[in-house]
Design an enzyme around this catalytic site. Structure first.
Site: not given
Length: 699
Positions: A261, A310, A488
């Site tokens: 993440e 995401t 990202h």
């Protein structure tokens, strides 16, 4: 008494009756928010928005009754609208109890399938307190008939009715304004239906969903099989043959996808100095993987997401298709479109079992529905985990307990499996841990978001080491490959100038070129037993991940409609498109409307004729790739495609309830032929092999 009489007399007027119904609707919405819906209020601003969001649409709709001259018709209209809004709220409350989600237009269109799914358990969804929702639907008509609540003969002035309607629109505008302040991009990104209801209310959400459904259906309805011709031609021309030395090196192995993440490439090998000048390695475990001979690492791999963040990364990684230019594909089309995604390809071509593990709400990013259309056999969301205030935050369960608790399900998957673990601890706002996980140094900048980013990344790194240790101890490691990817950026462009000194850069000279380079995210393919790994400098992006993986598994991607190219292929074209049309290549970077030379990091103000030609060709190549993706997604063109040899998916055949029991049933049915880790370990659990400690315990 005089005040009570005044209020009683007011209710006996038509505007008073209107006000009474508004008040009752507001109270019911508040009751639903507190008792049935779990919307996660985290600030006074969110609480205030929640208090006002039921008002606007209710007032607009009910104000219709104020413009009707005939009193009986007006009251009948007011009550009918009120009853419909109440029934809609109650229906959503009941639906939420079973599905932890809200009713959409597409849900209504498939109501028969929903009711079939509920079966005999439908009655169990009702609660003793449900009379609060519906009792007044019986009481109010009785009061009106018996004239205890008389039908007023007064007709509100047109100005009064118009003023009330205008006030309701003003409240709605204010609601949206505050919602966008607290959750930027709420409508454009459409995080989840829970967010939309929390910020806009159930009725506004329904109107918005209706509009989105209409827009998408119009585009979809106009598409036809002939639209595939250009798409197929483009993909045929851009197919990259696999490298023979890499093709099939992981055939038959388990695939473990690990979603890092908000993880940017610069964290790899980064050392953060503390207040005493002592350097602390942020990601020692990931560094060891990255540099290991069994890992194929890419240092010029870029994320390609936009508003869907995401979920866009998942769209790219699972389908080799881009997300949408506006909003998130998962929320707009995930539960409608046809896909030929990784789990479905692997299941039909190599008998893989697929699963997603995520310690957050199933409906976030519409995952619970989209995963069924992608073909994931299992989805273990937060309801399968022991989540509490100590081991979670607003985006779900922290990574250590999440990965630890996941193995109780992983060990029951039939092998080979395709398993994806979505971690969340390294998620904005990167808050400092308040328990024994606290201890890794914070950066020293004026931006608290940047300061905490390194500590949460370090926590993720330790969680991954513990997970890999378990995989080795359990015996799964040697028969698996591991794909680790950043989804990202973690630090946004608006914060990069503050970040610059930590990267050895000057804030004053920071440009969009530097912003573009920070869109790099890790991409590592770890193949236990391989000895020819290393750092690959090929330029690529998330759209290239699926064809790369398929070729490693010995499955040719040629007949699938995928926009990416195998990163190991000698034919791989190193042009990385960003969703907004910007791009990066080994020689040039186009970002923010300017073309940069990668060798000098300077803007090319006066390109040569040869450069002009190259730039034109690059822009055309990027535009064509994005246009092709939009054609496939917006037109749902894969529903017409027959050349892949894949059977179509029936999303209604997937059920993400009681999954562990179903896995155990499969093990019993297969008996000696069961290939799950649990079965191979003589029906003994491996959960006890998982070892985890806090930061302070490691210290």
């Amino acid at each position: 008494m005089s005040h009570l009489k005044k209020y009683t007399n007011f209710i006996k007027t038509r505007i008073g009756f209107f006000s009474l119904l508004i008040l009752l609707l507001w109270l019911k919405n508040m009751f639903a928010y507190v008792v049935d819906f779990h919307l996660g209020i985290q600030s006074p601003m969110q609480l205030f928005i929640l208090l006002i969001n039921p008002l606007s649409v209710s007032m607009v709709l009910l104000s219709i009754g104020l413009f009707i001259r005939r009193s009986k018709v007006a009251y009948a209209t007011l009550f009918s609208i009120y009853a419909l809004l109440t029934i809609w709220l109650f229906s959503n409350a009941v639906y939420y109890r079973e599905f932890t989600d809200f009713i959409t237009i597409n849900t209504l269109l498939g109501a028969g399938q929903v009711s079939t799914g509920l079966g005999e358990s439908a009655l169990r969804l009702f609660r003793w307190y449900d009379f609060i929702y519906i009792l007044d639907l019986l009481v109010i008509p009785v009061l009106l008939i018996r004239k205890k609540l008389p039908i007023a003969t007064d007709y509100p002035r047109f100005r009064q009715a118009t003023a009330l309607a205008a006030i309701s629109l003003l409240i709605g505008s204010g609601n949206i304004f505050l919602a966008e302040i607290d959750r930027t991009g709420l409508l454009s990104r459409q995080f989840s239906r829970e967010y939309l209801v929390k910020y806009l209310g159930i009725n506004a959400f329904t109107l918005y969903d209706s509009y989105q459904t209409y827009q998408n259906n119009q585009i979809r309805a106009e598409a036809s099989p002939t639209d595939l011709k250009e798409v197929e031609s483009y993909i045929k021309d851009h197919y990259a043959e696999p490298d023979d030395s890499m093709y099939g090196i992981a055939k038959g192995k388990n695939v473990v996808y690990i979603h890092l993440e908000s993880f940017q490439q610069f964290l790899i090998d980064y050392q953060l100095p503390d207040e005493n000048g002592v350097n602390h390695t942020v990601t020692p475990f990931l560094n060891s993987l990255y540099h290991g001979e069994s890992t194929y690492s890419f240092d010029n791999f870029f994320h390609q997401v936009k508003a869907g963040k995401t979920s866009d990364a998942e769209t790219l990684m699972e389908n080799s298709l881009f997300g949408l230019n506006q909003g998130a594909l998962f929320t707009q089309m995930g539960d409608k479109n046809t896909f030929e995604a990784a789990p479905n390809i692997l299941k039909q071509k190599a008998d893989y079992t697929s699963a997603v593990f995520h310690g957050h709400s199933a409906s976030f990013w519409n995952r619970d529905k989209t995963y069924k259309h992608l073909g994931f056999d299992y989805f273990f969301d937060s309801s399968y985990y022991d989540v509490n205030d100590d081991n979670s935050f607003q985006y779900g369960m922290h990574d250590k307990p999440f990965l630890n608790q996941s193995v109780q399900y992983l060990e029951h998957l039939q092998q080979p499996f395709y398993a994806k673990f979505i971690t969340v601890s390294n998620h904005y706002p990167y808050s400092r841990f308040k328990n024994e996980e606290d201890g890794f140094p914070m950066a020293n900048t004026k931006d608290e978001t940047i300061n905490g980013y390194f500590a949460t990344a370090n926590y993720l790194d330790t969680a991954l080491k513990e997970f890999f240790d378990y995989m080795k101890a359990s015996g799964l490691y040697d028969n698996s490959i591991f794909v680790l990817y950043g989804d990202h950026y973690g630090i946004s462009n608006t914060r990069n100038k503050e970040l610059a000194p930590l990267l050895g850069k000057d804030s004053d000279s920071w440009t969009d070129y530097d912003n573009a380079q920070l869109q790099r995210v890790p991409f590592m393919i770890h193949v236990p037993g391989a000895t020819n790994g290393g750092i690959n400098h090929t330029y690529g992006g998330q759209v290239d991940a699926l064809p790369t993986l398929l070729h490693l598994l010995g499955i040719n991607s040629k007949k699938y409609l995928q926009l990416g190219q195998d990163l190991f292929s000698p034919e791989h074209k190193q042009v990385v498109a960003f969703r907004d049309g910007d791009f990066v290549t080994p020689q040039y970077t186009f970002y923010g409307g300017k073309m940069y030379d990668n060798q000098t990091a300077q803007v090319i103000d006066e390109p040569t004729p040869e450069q002009e030609q190259v730039f034109t060709e690059l822009n055309q190549a990027v535009d064509q790739q994005l246009i092709t993706s939009d054609k496939i997604n917006n037109g749902d063109l894969l529903r017409f495609y027959q050349n892949s040899g894949l059977d179509s998916i029936d999303p209604n055949s997937y059920d993400y309830r009681d999954q562990k029991a179903r896995l155990e049933t499969i093990e019993r049915q297969k008996g000696a032929k069961s290939s799950s880790l649990y079965s191979e370990n003589n029906q003994r659990s491996t959960v006890g092999l998982y070892k985890t400690k806090t930061y302070q315990q490691y210290e």
